[in-house]
Design an enzyme around this catalytic site. Sequence first.
Site, PDB file in Angstrom:
ATOM      1  N   CYS A 646      27.220  26.142  13.230  1.00  6.40           N
ATOM      2  CA  CYS A 646      26.085  25.270  13.524  1.00  6.40           C
ATOM      3  C   CYS A 646      26.250  24.035  12.657  1.00  6.40           C
ATOM      4  CB  CYS A 646      24.782  25.988  13.198  1.00  6.40           C
ATOM      5  SG  CYS A 646      23.339  24.997  13.551  1.00  6.40           S
ATOM      6  N   ILE A 647      25.956  22.892  13.228  1.00  6.33           N
ATOM      7  CA  ILE A 647      26.125  21.654  12.462  1.00  6.33           C
ATOM      8  C   ILE A 647      24.983  20.728  12.828  1.00  6.33           C
ATOM      9  CG2 ILE A 647      27.678  20.676  14.193  1.00  6.33           C
ATOM     10  CD1 ILE A 647      29.165  19.320  11.855  1.00  6.33           C
ATOM     11  N   MET A 648      24.418  20.070  11.845  1.00  2.00           N
ATOM     12  CA  MET A 648      23.246  19.223  12.093  1.00  2.00           C
ATOM     13  C   MET A 648      23.201  18.116  11.054  1.00  2.00           C
ATOM     14  SD  MET A 648      19.843  18.515  11.004  1.00  2.00           S
ATOM     15  CE  MET A 648      19.686  19.739   9.767  1.00  2.00           C
ATOM     16  N   ILE A 649      22.903  16.931  11.526  1.00  2.00           N
ATOM     17  CA  ILE A 649      22.641  15.799  10.647  1.00  2.00           C
ATOM     18  C   ILE A 649      21.212  15.347  10.934  1.00  2.00           C
ATOM     19  CG2 ILE A 649      23.294  13.445  10.025  1.00  2.00           C
ATOM     20  CD1 ILE A 649      25.443  15.323   9.286  1.00  2.00           C
ATOM     21  N   GLY A 657      28.304   8.215  10.433  1.00  2.00           N
ATOM     22  CA  GLY A 657      29.581   8.836  10.111  1.00  2.00           C
ATOM     23  C   GLY A 657      29.475  10.160   9.399  1.00  2.00           C
ATOM     24  N   TYR A 658      28.237  10.628   9.173  1.00  2.00           N
ATOM     25  CA  TYR A 658      28.113  11.887   8.445  1.00  2.00           C
ATOM     26  C   TYR A 658      28.510  13.078   9.305  1.00  2.00           C
ATOM     27  CZ  TYR A 658      25.718   9.370   4.747  1.00  2.00           C
ATOM     28  OH  TYR A 658      25.402   8.522   3.740  1.00  2.00           O
ATOM     29  N   ARG A 660      30.819  13.156  11.588  1.00  2.00           N
ATOM     30  CA  ARG A 660      32.281  13.241  11.541  1.00  2.00           C
ATOM     31  C   ARG A 660      32.741  13.741  10.179  1.00  2.00           C
ATOM     32  NH1 ARG A 660      37.135  11.028  13.527  1.00  2.00           N
ATOM     33  NH2 ARG A 660      38.640  11.176  11.818  1.00  2.00           N
ATOM     34  N   GLU A 680      32.393  26.994  16.732  1.00  2.00           N
ATOM     35  CA  GLU A 680      32.003  28.138  17.538  1.00  2.00           C
ATOM     36  C   GLU A 680      31.734  27.675  18.951  1.00  2.00           C
ATOM     37  OE1 GLU A 680      28.246  31.027  17.468  1.00  2.00           O
ATOM     38  OE2 GLU A 680      29.386  30.914  15.627  1.00  2.00           O
TER      39      GLU A 680
END
Length: 2004
Positions: A646-649, A657-658, A660, A680
């Site tokens: 899971c990825i979240m900004i 650019g965070y 990336r 995933e």
Amino acid sequence: MVKLANPLYTEWILEAIKKVKKQKQRPSEERICNAVSSSHGLDRKTVLEQLELSVKDGTILKVSNKGLNSYKDPDNPGRIALPKPRNHGKLDNKQNVDWNKLIKRAVEGLAESGGSTLKSIERFLKGQKDVSALFGGSAASGFHQQLRLAIKRAIGHGRLLKDGPLYRLNTKATNVDGKESCESLSCLPPVSLLPHEKDKPVAEPIPICSFCLGTKEQNREKKPEELISCADCGNSGHPSCLKFSPELTVRVKALRWQCIECKTCSSCRDQGKNADNMLFCDSCDRGFHMECCDPPLTRMPKGMWICQICRPRKKGRKLLQKKAAQIKRRYTNPIGRPKNRLKKQNTVSKGPFSKVRTGPGRGRKRKITLSSQSASSSSEEGYLERIDGLDFCRDSNVSLKFNKKTKGLIDGLTKFFTPSPDGRKARGEVVDYSEQYRIRKRGNRKSSTSDWPTDNQDGWDGKQENEERLFGSQEIMTEKDMELFRDIQEQALQKVGVTGPPDPQVRCPSVIEFGKYEIHTWYSSPYPQEYSRLPKLYLCEFCLKYMKSRTILQQHMKKCGWFHPPANEIYRKNNISVFEVDGNVSTIYCQNLCLLAKLFLDHKTLYYDVEPFLFYVLTQNDVKGCHLVGYFSKEKHCQQKYNVSCIMILPQYQRKGYGRFLIDFSYLLSKREGQAGSPEKPLSDLGRLSYMAYWKSVILECLYHQNDKQISIKKLSKLTGICPQDITSTLHHLRMLDFRSDQFVIIRREKLIQDHMAKLQLNLRPVDVDPECLRWTPVIVSNSVVSEEEEEEAEEGENEEPQCQERELEISVGKSVSHENKEQDSYSVESEKKPEVMAPVSSTRLSKQVLPHDSLPANSQPSRRGRWGRKNRKTQERFGDKDSKLLLEETSSAPQEQYGECGEKSEATQEQYTESEEQLVASEEQPSQDGKPDLPKRRLSEGVEPWRGQLKKSPEALKCRLTEGSERLPRRYSEGDRAVLRGFSESSEEEEEPESPRSSSPPILTKPTLKRKKPFLHRRRRVRKRKHHNSSVVTETISETTEVLDEPFEDSDSERPMPRLEPTFEIDEEEEEEDENELFPREYFRRLSSQDVLRCQSSSKRKSKDEEEDEESDDADDTPILKPVSLLRKRDVKNSPLEPDTSTPLKKKKGWPKGKSRKPIHWKKRPGRKPGFKLSREIMPVSTQACVIEPIVSIPKAGRKPKIQESEETVEPKEDMPLPEERKEEEEMQAEAEEAEEGEEEDAASSEVPAASPADSSNSPETETKEPEVEEEEEKPRVSEEQRQSEEEQQELEEPEPEEEEDAAAETAQNDDHDADDEDDGHLESTKKKELEEQPTREDVKEEPGVQESFLDANMQKSREKIKDKEETELDSEEEQPSHDTSVVSEQMAGSEDDHEEDSHTKEELIELKEEEEIPHSELDLETVQAVQSLTQEESSEHEGAYQDCEETLAACQTLQSYTQADEDPQMSMVEDCHASEHNSPISSVQSHPSQSVRSVSSPNVPALESGYTQISPEQGSLSAPSMQNMETSPMMDVPSVSDHSQQVVDSGFSDLGSIESTTENYENPSSYDSTMGGSICGNSSSQSSCSYGGLSSSSSLTQSSCVVTQQMASMGSSCSMMQQSSVQPAANCSIKSPQSCVVERPPSNQQQQPPPPPPQQPQPPPPQPQPAPQPPPPQQQPQQQPQPQPQQPPPPPPPQQQPPLSQCSMNNSFTPAPMIMEIPESGSTGNISIYERIPGDFGAGSYSQPSATFSLAKLQQLTNTIMDPHAMPYSHSPAVTSYATSVSLSNTGLAQLAPSHPLAGTPQAQATMTPPPNLASTTMNLTSPLLQCNMSATNIGIPHTQRLQGQMPVKGHISIRSKSAPLPSAAAHQQQLYGRSPSAVAMQAGPRALAVQRGMNMGVNLMPTPAYNVNSMNMNTLNAMNSYRMTQPMMNSSYHSNPAYMNQTAQYPMQMQMGMMGSQAYTQQPMQPNPHGNMMYTGPSHHSYMNAAGVPKQSLNGPYMRR
């Protein structure tokens, strides 16, 4: 009388006394003085005087107690006086009031059917004139109290019945339990003695009453009365003295009575304990402890109590209910009253009030709930109120309350902590009490409650009052009450900021205040309801705690001491930091982080179970602290090697650019772990956008900096850390993949690269990851294979340019040189190149010592040691695999960097080197087999031990190799390159060298460690072989104009000489074996992942074999003859690195005597290991090479490889080639033009190196003929059938020529598969083959095992290869027939007419290829093969060209194509789904992974073989082998995604790729994925039955996309005609071009297969459908086909064949793969092992072999693999494939999986092969076991399987050694035929991964324990590969679906993990596959759930499987 005191003062004092007493204090002098002085200002002295006087006056009473004086008001003396005031005049009256009459009047007057509430009765009575007159003057509370008391008494006496809050008259004259009247006892049943009372003696009675001392003549009243005597002590008493009623007396006299002193509890018969808690029954006078009562009592009951013995049954039940109601009321009542008030509000304002209630209401309620019960309500009043409503058992109101309750119940914990629904209901009702009453009574009630709540019933009564009011007299609820309630509610809501009831459509909370930002949320998050209903939440930006208001936040901020996340900072540069937060340590923080993230994420399933995850929190730092910017989470032990779950900004930091940065950071961590990573799958839409942008930029930048002619996908994967599937999908997206001349080539689009770099220079990235700033040690050292490979890739990236130059030089040199020289060259070049690469890597590695890359440098050192200390190495490895690995990594860091440069440059060299390494591994592997202890270590260094084993086993080969490669070796070693090169070659070249023995994946999968550890041989050998394959596939770096670079296909000849790896392999194998002994101490091998070792060994062995083949080929092909592309690739691989050493062909031969198999024959013959596998391994690299470099530059010249080399290469190509062939076929499609140019040459080469690869075979009948001499004898029958089918299907599929090659590859793979099968069937034949090919095969196998041992694959490969070689030699006909048939069918089904043509054309080729492929299997990275195959399949679909580049590329491409096809080319997507049908790519994928994959992708041979075999002989034996190959192939997808991180991830990545490219398609369109996985697999199976090739192809595609299981299943399916049909149908679905279309098509399939629990039979019918369906499925197939046909016009026809079946049997197909798996086990334990060994070897070692780097993952995966497929275990791929068919995977990865698959899709197959049919799906478990057993027995799985197992035992032993429990699993699994192979697989897999062994051992038991990972590995792989597909379709799941817990479910727990990892995937899958899955499985989401839930069930299933 004159008062002495001042009356005013006396009044003041009396007031003070009252005041003090009101405060519940004693009115002492001090307190009275204080009160008066505070009120009236009187001084203390005066007050005391007046008090004294008042006491004298009598107006105040003075009470002295214990020396303390208190003062009282004589008119109101506390409690006694309380009634007085009321009673004053009325008290007497009141006392005279007949409360019973009043209550009766009220209840009758109210005439409420259910009864009246206390409130209603009170109001009714207050309305009566006489009562109001009586009590008018008294306080309301006085009347209320007296009424309550009276009601209680009435209840106690039985006059009233209490039902919840309702009271009604007891019409039965108080026969309530409590009534003492005779009636109540008389209605009780007669008493009788209890059993324990009958035998006891009775004491002599004492005839005197103990109370009145009278006798029976005279009692107290001087009347005669019988005495009752105690049975224990004899004491007697009159019943009247005992106060017994006549009824009780009668009853007691009939019993054994005990006096109070002797009384014992009739339940526990314990007299001593708890005498105070004993109750005496009013019916029999027995005693019972309250806790012994039924139900247990917490308080003494009031009134009459009858024990459970006397209680009538019905009454007992009522009593129970009554007690429950009372208990609930107790819980709710205290809270209930306050809550009731709140509840009234709540009931009125059903919406927000529950919250409001909890807020304001709680406080009041608390006050009210003075009773003990109120305590619980205080904190959770909101909850409790609701609970109260539920708690009361009012029937009429229950539903009412329930509804109210549910609304209010959503508070975080309410649902969990409410005592019961009833309790909640009661509260709800309570809430209904008029608001007025609640509000008004709050004050009153508080006091009254405090008064009465002391009594339990008081509490209840309180509630009852409210409830009565609510329910009893609702007319009492006036409009005023409602208005009051609304008004108060509004006020309360305003305080909290809630304006009204929450709108479910509205996001809650819609705004959050976070730090200095007010952020509008995007989605709702599951905050506790009281929070989520608020319009705005306030979050602490440091600890992420959420609060309701700004005030609370401000208060919190004052106290909150956090200024950064609660974890270690692992990265800091400027003001950017990253913290690694462990979900197990900072659970609350991580949960809050997940809740926060969900506000900005569309779908996220992880909130509270954060323990298995690590959270990498990105912060921006300033003076105030570290402000959260975003985060990504990753599973700690992800089997799929997912590096991001899971990825979240946060929105305020987006577009800066965070995102990336985090993605880049995740890949940096993966590289540090030494493995390729992948997010995933499936990806969300935004995630796919972000990741695709990242992948594009990274790959373009990497290509910009890498000017190698030969750049392979594997190399790219190593350099970037991105898994091959993702790379493949990205390259496909960038249109940089092309299929030429039977191989996938990477096209350098310079303009694109330059444009990107120009843009980058214009707009520099605001934030970039600086690896120097990372201070982090991986949690687990990943499998060395992948990790090191990846690091090597990074190293290569750093040193790639020098390497490229070197490589080019070497290649040019090698081209001219003979194969031996080429091989040597490969070694030397690779070594040289690799050393350069490695040196840079070493620095990198030093920085990342923890990383597997570091291991690589270490490996390089050990490789030196290994050279001199083979034995040393082995010993060391045993002891210090890990340590050595780490040490090597650290020590050799610098050398590795050097090597890294070299390695990068000489990818070809590396591949060649890898080949040598593989040879070494193969040679080492045999010893490893002997020395099982090494296996576990090998896991750490999977490649190392196999190498060692190979060294031991074929010292000569090693010596030869070393001798041969000594030229290179000296260079390399002098440079330190060789070790590094080997490691690097393994890592990077494995991808590049699908054809090189590297196909024993260890090189790739093997972390750089492995390669380095045994760099020379391993690397060289791998390099050479790989390089050849790569040369054919990847060697060609086609510029944008597609011009062939320096290594054109025509150069294949030159490159063929380049197969220095092969020559080096033979010569260097022995040489390297020596060198390995010397250069690579055991430690080195240990450090090498088992897969690496396996790869190395197998690669060595294969190399030897290939070298032999090459030598033969060289003899025949000395003239530039077009060898099969796979051969070319091999040779390219071999040659390009080996070119300089081309002059040493003899050495190669010498290194690998023809009579002596480098690899154990088993390995050689391992179906999984067969060409497909090697191809897989090599093809990925090849594709990378070809893509980056040229198509197989080395045009196999007649003299290019000696026959040995050829045979080895053939074996390699077979193993490598199946992929290369896939690639080749696809590349042939792409490179058809080139092949036209080189075609003659390549054909010549092909013919010369018949077994070089299916493509080789197709291309060079001559080559094939030569190998066929050996192989054809055995293979011809197979080939005949296969080719017939192949030809027929090829004719159908004739359009795509590459598919023919693919068919050939498939055939070859199938031959390999068949070898695997024949290892069961033809173990004897296998033995012959072993004898015939033993030396070459042994060496080859040794090599391959070396490579593959790293993942059990090595072992499997070894035995498989041996078997393969032998079988190829002797059983090739048989094995190849079944295998070829299967392959052909598969391929044809996967269908490409090319395949057919190639099949017919490649029959001979197949034979040769089979041998060659066998070796290539080892050498090919399964992952590479898979990726390539995926690509091939997809590209095959597109243009059977682009993706055949490498298996990885194929697999990735395939998956990608699922995506791309849907996105870019819907038809492509379908093609991907239908890969097999179109290119045999699916088969390729499926078969290619093992060997089938190669064929199916590259050459019809494999698919034809497998498919043909399947069709021709439904006997599961052949299918088993193909299945096995499929498994291997598929495992390549699954296992590789697990084991072979590069490749494995690719596999997983396939799914992932699918999710990447067509996340929407594959993942979102589960059917697409499903089709790919299940569809293709099923389709594959289906196709196999009707279109063997298509089915397998589809299966391949599916498998690649979905999993090993799929391929295996497909293979299985192909084996079983029914299964094939099933397979085909899913394939058709699969063939749907876009995931959505796939889904659409698939849903039917899924539906079919979801029913398959019952529809396993359905799948059966669908399989038949598939047969007819070949044309009907075209709808689905057409979608698949369309993508394929459109992408590849030729392939479309095959897809239709395959697809129709697939389409019809989409689900079946899904399951068919499982049957394929079953068949795989059937095919033979060795075959299976071979497949898996190869898969692990190829995939594990070659592409993603990261046994060490991702040790846990790999191990788990391996375990999974082991469980899944004992044979394919080396890679977790097989297990991964069987992940869904976990039970399969458990018992016999292949078998179990097959069974599950069988049951569903393969039920037909199962039926065909054995009795357990359609129900298998439902009884997947059963099916698995029976099916497995049947299949095994049918396919010689039973005894032959055992034989194979025996044959593979060495490998297993290896694995066992590697995995400490491997041997046991082997044995345990072996016990059952079904599991016999599984153990092999287990053992083998265990080798690569220690876990695998145990798992195999425990199949059922360990599965869950280790399986957590294993299963995960499997399942995850499966999920990965089939993420959307598999979960959705879960071929396994569907098939397991009826399984008790989802056969998959054993792996299911891991699957859960996987789900966690794969959560999004499953999630996406669900969306994608809901229809198909819903139908097929339970539902798409169900799949997800199942995946998660499956874990446990799977275990169950596995357990059963095990038991079976």
